[in-house]
Design a protein around this motif. Structure first.
Motif, PDB file in Angstrom:
ATOM      1  N   UNK A 180       0.831  -1.205   0.000  1.00 25.74           N
ATOM      2  CA  UNK A 180       0.000   0.000   0.000  1.00 25.74           C
ATOM      3  C   UNK A 180       0.868   1.258   0.000  1.00 25.74           C
ATOM      4  N   UNK A 181       1.942   1.221   0.787  1.00 27.05           N
ATOM      5  CA  UNK A 181       2.848   2.365   0.843  1.00 27.05           C
ATOM      6  C   UNK A 181       3.489   2.628  -0.516  1.00 27.05           C
ATOM      7  N   UNK A 182       3.860   1.551  -1.223  1.00 28.86           N
ATOM      8  CA  UNK A 182       4.474   1.697  -2.550  1.00 28.86           C
ATOM      9  C   UNK A 182       3.496   2.333  -3.522  1.00 28.86           C
ATOM     10  N   UNK A 183       2.241   1.850  -3.514  1.00 28.71           N
ATOM     11  CA  UNK A 183       1.222   2.403  -4.415  1.00 28.71           C
ATOM     12  C   UNK A 183       0.984   3.879  -4.106  1.00 28.71           C
ATOM     13  N   UNK A 184       0.904   4.196  -2.801  1.00 25.58           N
ATOM     14  CA  UNK A 184       0.708   5.592  -2.394  1.00 25.58           C
ATOM     15  C   UNK A 184       1.864   6.465  -2.860  1.00 25.58           C
ATOM     16  N   UNK A 185       3.097   5.945  -2.753  1.00 24.40           N
ATOM     17  CA  UNK A 185       4.278   6.712  -3.174  1.00 24.40           C
ATOM     18  C   UNK A 185       4.272   6.936  -4.688  1.00 24.40           C
ATOM     19  N   UNK A 186       3.846   5.924  -5.429  1.00 16.15           N
ATOM     20  CA  UNK A 186       3.789   6.052  -6.895  1.00 16.15           C
ATOM     21  C   UNK A 186       2.798   7.133  -7.319  1.00 16.15           C
ATOM     22  N   UNK A 187       1.620   7.135  -6.685  1.00 15.90           N
ATOM     23  CA  UNK A 187       0.625   8.157  -7.014  1.00 15.90           C
ATOM     24  C   UNK A 187       1.114   9.546  -6.624  1.00 15.90           C
ATOM     25  N   UNK A 188       1.766   9.640  -5.467  1.00 20.42           N
ATOM     26  CA  UNK A 188       2.277  10.936  -5.020  1.00 20.42           C
ATOM     27  C   UNK A 188       3.333  11.468  -5.980  1.00 20.42           C
ATOM     28  N   UNK A 189       4.223  10.567  -6.421  1.00 18.89           N
ATOM     29  CA  UNK A 189       5.272  10.964  -7.373  1.00 18.89           C
ATOM     30  C   UNK A 189       4.672  11.405  -8.696  1.00 18.89           C
ATOM     31  N   UNK A 190       3.654  10.674  -9.141  1.00 18.84           N
ATOM     32  CA  UNK A 190       2.983  11.009 -10.406  1.00 18.84           C
ATOM     33  C   UNK A 190       2.350  12.403 -10.335  1.00 18.84           C
ATOM     34  N   UNK A 191       1.657  12.684  -9.237  1.00 17.50           N
ATOM     35  CA  UNK A 191       1.015  13.987  -9.073  1.00 17.50           C
ATOM     36  C   UNK A 191       2.051  15.106  -8.991  1.00 17.50           C
ATOM     37  N   UNK A 192       3.184  14.811  -8.353  1.00 20.94           N
ATOM     38  CA  UNK A 192       4.256  15.815  -8.266  1.00 20.94           C
ATOM     39  C   UNK A 192       4.778  16.171  -9.658  1.00 20.94           C
ATOM     40  N   UNK A 193       4.988  15.163 -10.509  1.00 21.62           N
ATOM     41  CA  UNK A 193       5.454  15.402 -11.881  1.00 21.62           C
ATOM     42  C   UNK A 193       4.443  16.239 -12.674  1.00 21.62           C
ATOM     43  N   UNK A 194       3.138  15.920 -12.486  1.00 21.40           N
ATOM     44  CA  UNK A 194       2.097  16.652 -13.207  1.00 21.40           C
ATOM     45  C   UNK A 194       2.094  18.123 -12.788  1.00 21.40           C
ATOM     46  N   UNK A 195       2.218  18.364 -11.469  1.00 20.39           N
ATOM     47  CA  UNK A 195       2.220  19.756 -10.990  1.00 20.39           C
ATOM     48  C   UNK A 195       3.433  20.522 -11.513  1.00 20.39           C
ATOM     49  N   UNK A 196       4.587  19.858 -11.545  1.00 23.97           N
ATOM     50  CA  UNK A 196       5.811  20.545 -11.964  1.00 23.97           C
ATOM     51  C   UNK A 196       5.829  20.857 -13.459  1.00 23.97           C
ATOM     52  N   UNK A 197       5.222  19.999 -14.267  1.00 24.78           N
ATOM     53  CA  UNK A 197       5.218  20.231 -15.715  1.00 24.78           C
ATOM     54  C   UNK A 197       4.197  21.280 -16.135  1.00 24.78           C
TER      55      UNK A 197
END
Length: 223
Positions: A180-197
């Motif tokens: 669950x922690x891995x999935x949560x980290x993946x989604x968080x990383x994805x959202x961070x990339x979207x915000x930065x771009x």
């Protein structure tokens, strides 16, 4: 539960057995046993251990009340891996203060302790709801406390894979939390990339609503 649960008391005396079994059925019905067992199995599944204590107060209820507890609301005293005492924890609030009632169910006895927020044992009178509780000792024919644990504890699995030396059983969710922690980290990383771009959205003019009065396309406010 696929079928009806049957519990029989057999003492060898037919008249006594009949009376005791009728009382047992009434107790089970009064506690809504099937719903109670389902809730207990849910506690056992996620926490790894489920305990039950029996509360007798004829001032309010004719029959004993069965109350279930998950692992995080119990503590054990063991000897050679065998449970000797179960401490059930209940939280109470009185005059802005938080107290914890320790209901200690051992072999042949039930004791009560009230602990304040600092971990200090205080008088039961500090909380109205528990002020009338009294310690109880169940004596055998020899005048000594009977060697029967006065509450029930059941483990989901005999041992915990993550904590093999623990007195508690294993949860069905052991090993899954990291996933669950891995999935949560993946989604968080994805959202961070979207915000930065900072992606830009475009919409062709022919897809806009056309205002016949103004004779032009209407641009939505969000654009």
């Amino acid at each position: 539960f696929s079928g009806d649960l049957t519990i029989d008391i057999k003492t060898g005396k037919k008249t006594l057995d009949k009376d005791l079994n009728k009382t047992l059925v009434d107790i089970n019905d009064d506690n809504n046993l099937y719903e109670l067992l389902q809730n207990g199995s849910n506690m056992e599944t996620y926490s790894g251990t489920m305990g039950a204590r029996f509360i007798v107060n004829t001032e309010f209820e004719e029959y004993p009340i069965i109350k279930y507890y998950p692992a995080e609301r119990m503590k054990f005293k063991t000897y050679m891996g065998r449970v000797q005492e179960i401490v059930f924890l209940d939280e109470y609030k009185q005059k802005g203060q938080t107290y914890t009632l320790r209901s200690i169910y051992g072999k042949g006895y039930i004791r009560y302790e009230l602990v304040n927020g600092s971990g200090k044992v205080v008088d039961l009178n500090k909380v109205d709801a528990v002020s009338d509780l009294k310690d109880v000792v169940f004596l055998g024919k020899d005048g000594k406390p009977i060697k029967i644990l006065m509450a029930v504890v059941k483990k989901n699995r005999s041992t915990s894979d993550e904590f093999p030396e623990s007195s508690y059983g294993g949860s069905d969710f052991e090993g899954v939390i990291d996933s669950f922690h891995i999935i949560d980290e993946l989604y968080s990383t994805r959202l961070t990339y979207i915000r930065r771009t900072r992606p830009s959205q475009t919409l062709s003019e022919d897809r806009l609503k056309f205002d016949t009065k103004l004779k032009k396309h209407v641009i939505p406010e969000e654009y």
